[in-house]
Design an enzyme around this catalytic site. Structure first.
Site, PDB file in Angstrom:
ATOM      1  N   LYS A 130      27.706  43.038  39.348  1.00 36.64           N
ATOM      2  CA  LYS A 130      28.772  43.656  38.559  1.00 36.64           C
ATOM      3  C   LYS A 130      28.133  44.476  37.455  1.00 36.64           C
ATOM      4  O   LYS A 130      27.044  44.145  36.970  1.00 36.64           O
ATOM      5  CB  LYS A 130      29.689  42.598  37.932  1.00 36.64           C
ATOM      6  CG  LYS A 130      31.087  43.097  37.621  1.00 36.64           C
ATOM      7  CD  LYS A 130      31.926  43.248  38.890  1.00 36.64           C
ATOM      8  CE  LYS A 130      33.346  43.670  38.573  1.00 36.64           C
ATOM      9  NZ  LYS A 130      34.191  43.698  39.783  1.00 36.64           N
ATOM     10  N   ASP A 170      36.151  49.536  39.444  1.00 36.46           N
ATOM     11  CA  ASP A 170      36.828  48.372  38.886  1.00 36.46           C
ATOM     12  C   ASP A 170      37.785  48.910  37.820  1.00 36.46           C
ATOM     13  O   ASP A 170      38.217  50.072  37.924  1.00 36.46           O
ATOM     14  CB  ASP A 170      35.805  47.372  38.311  1.00 36.46           C
ATOM     15  CG  ASP A 170      36.402  45.992  38.038  1.00 36.46           C
ATOM     16  OD1 ASP A 170      36.650  45.248  39.003  1.00 36.46           O
ATOM     17  OD2 ASP A 170      36.642  45.669  36.868  1.00 36.46           O
ATOM     18  N   GLY A 241      50.463  42.989  36.022  1.00 36.21           N
ATOM     19  CA  GLY A 241      49.656  44.192  36.114  1.00 36.21           C
ATOM     20  C   GLY A 241      50.456  45.342  36.699  1.00 36.21           C
ATOM     21  O   GLY A 241      51.564  45.168  37.234  1.00 36.21           O
ATOM     22  N   GLY A 243      48.224  48.181  37.855  1.00 40.74           N
ATOM     23  CA  GLY A 243      47.110  48.998  38.301  1.00 40.74           C
ATOM     24  C   GLY A 243      47.040  49.062  39.811  1.00 40.74           C
ATOM     25  O   GLY A 243      48.007  48.756  40.519  1.00 40.74           O
ATOM     26  N   ASN A 244      45.894  49.428  40.308  1.00 40.63           N
ATOM     27  CA  ASN A 244      45.702  49.648  41.735  1.00 40.63           C
ATOM     28  C   ASN A 244      46.076  48.421  42.572  1.00 40.63           C
ATOM     29  O   ASN A 244      46.811  48.520  43.550  1.00 40.63           O
ATOM     30  CB  ASN A 244      44.246  50.051  41.989  1.00 40.63           C
ATOM     31  CG  ASN A 244      43.963  50.315  43.442  1.00 40.63           C
ATOM     32  OD1 ASN A 244      44.596  51.147  44.067  1.00 40.63           O
ATOM     33  ND2 ASN A 244      43.007  49.585  44.008  1.00 40.63           N
ATOM     34  N   ALA A 246      47.883  45.650  41.733  1.00 39.08           N
ATOM     35  CA  ALA A 246      49.290  45.250  41.600  1.00 39.08           C
ATOM     36  C   ALA A 246      50.211  46.172  42.377  1.00 39.08           C
ATOM     37  O   ALA A 246      51.117  45.713  43.095  1.00 39.08           O
ATOM     38  CB  ALA A 246      49.682  45.234  40.122  1.00 39.08           C
TER      39      ALA A 246
END
Length: 450
Positions: A130, A170, A241, A243-244, A246
């Site tokens: 990460k 991310d 969320g 974002g992508n 959700a």
């Protein structure tokens, strides 16, 4: 677990805590795994002798660097960048890059640790890593984003490559940012390779990559429901969320007949008791805007109630999908879900449930899928993008979607196999940890001490 093993595990956790002071997220992730695997670990003398668990609680390396960049006014800014390469025993390090003010060593270590075991569950030859920066992209122009990404890659390129470490996106790192990062990598390394995933389809990207984590979450959820002879039709689904992950989870759930009743941001929750219309999800899914603004757009078109400063877990639902960030769902939220007769919690984010919440789920027999299992769709598709890059090929969308479904079904089966079923209850959390740890530990042991 007998008392002797409990003492040994407590000593191990004490050792981890003493070496990682002020890193609560990382300690939580290690403790979460250890609690589930220590009983079987204690029976494997070869693993204990080789200190496999201790070795896996320490990343292979942590790379830290300065990122200097110039804004549109000509002012110079200095940020910090990191890459945590946790474990490469199964394959090249694999994991996203996150740009957010909250990024620090503890968060990246926990994410890389989780990624190692998430990758293992996919069955693909990829490891765990990460990276990221404390850079805040909010309010920055496209040119500033480009200059920051290029400055970030000026150091990172030395440490990555298609057979070494393959970053992806991310939080706050999407296709645009991956494009800038990849472009700078290509120029610096003087090679065109699959050194990053999440690229645009025009230069080595893959179909289904953007949808993969959200779709994979729903595919895993379908497997959980199928064991109860249920499906998603008419199920009330609360999602956090916007974002992508959700949005694509909401899109797929609605396509399969569910009613998605919430989406959220850091500022509050949009609640729609009749279900947010799928056409509104589809309409905003390609928009690049602040999450609160996006939710306001949905509300203006479809209605619903806005609850300032609230979370999604207070509303009656059948299924809860936390898709926002780590430790967003706490003990009080878990009690609220239990009181509202929630049947399943499946994680779309990394470690979004606190330890107290997980204990409540187990106590109330609420099925709980940990992120390393239900959130694995993204890294699975990244692995498939790597395979396409390595073979200079592009697979069709249907083939990739079918492969994603197959991988998520296999992960579900691994969880059930290693958790067992007791009076109709499957401890997916325990099953995922044991299945993932067994694969990684076997690879580490087979490759000797180092």
């Amino acid at each position: 677990m007998n008392s002797s093993n409990e003492r040994c595990m407590d000593n191990f956790i004490d050792w981890v805590e003493s070496r990682n002071a002020d890193e609560p997220e990382f300690i939580q992730a290690v403790r979460d795994l250890a609690c589930d695997v220590y009983a079987s670990y204690s029976e494997r003398k070869a693993w204990q002798s080789a200190k496999v668990l201790e070795r896996l609680s320490e990343p292979d390396r942590i790379i830290s660097f300065r990122v200097c960049w110039e804004d549109d006014r000509g002012d110079i800014h200095v940020n910090r960048g990191w890459r945590v390469q946790h474990c490469g025993a199964i394959g090249p390090y694999k994991g996203g890059i996150r740009f957010h003010p909250s990024v620090n060593t503890s968060i990246l270590k926990f994410l890389a640790f989780e990624q190692t075991f998430k990758s293992a569950l996919t069955g693909l030859p990829i490891g765990g890593g990460k990276g990221g920066s404390d850079f805040d992209p909010r309010g920055r122009s496209d040119r500033e984003i480009m200059r920051f990404c290029q400055a970030f890659m000026n150091e990172l390129y030395r440490h990555i490559g298609e057979n070494t470490d393959v970053p992806a996106g991310d939080i706050n790192v999407g296709r645009r940012e991956i494009g800038y990062l990849f472009g700078q990598y290509r120029r610096l390394a003087n090679t065109f390779s699959g050194a990053l995933t999440g690229k645009d389809i025009e230069f080595g990207g893959s179909h289904v990559r953007m949808e993969a984590t959200g779709y994979g979450l729903i595919y895993f959820l379908r497997c959980m429901l199928a064991r109860r002879d249920q499906d998603l039709e008419t199920q009330r689904v609360a999602i956090s969320g916007s974002g992508n992950v959700a949005l694509h989870a909401a899109q797929k759930a609605i396509d399969l007949g569910a009613r998605v009743i919430t989406l959220s941001s850091s500022k509050g929750v949009l609640h729609h008791s009749e279900g947010i219309p799928g056409k509104e999800i589809n309409r905003v899914i390609e928009l690049r805007m602040d999450s609160t603004e996006l939710l306001e757009k949905i509300r203006a078109a479809a209605g619903g109630d806005w609850h300032e400063g609230e979370k999604p877990w207070q509303f009656e639902c059948d299924i809860a999908l936390p898709c926002a960030t780590q430790n967003e769902l706490d003990g009080e939220d878990a009690k609220a879900l239990a009181q509202n007769q929630c049947l399943i919690v499946a994680e779309g984010a990394n470690m979004p449930c606190t330890e107290t919440a997980i204990e409540i789920f187990k106590d109330r027999k609420i099925l709980h899928a940990p992120g390393k299992a239900s959130n694995a769709g993204g890294v699975a598709l990244s692995g498939l993008e790597m395979a396409q890059n390595a073979s200079f090929s592009r697979w069709e969308q249907q083939r990739l979607d079918e492969k994603l479904l197959e991988i998520m079904q296999d992960i579900h089966n691994q969880c059930v196999k290693h958790a067992g079923e007791h009076d109709g209850y499957v401890d997916y959390h325990r099953g995922a940890n044991i299945a993932a740890f067994n694969r990684v530990a076997s690879a580490v042991l087979a490759q000797g001490i180092g």
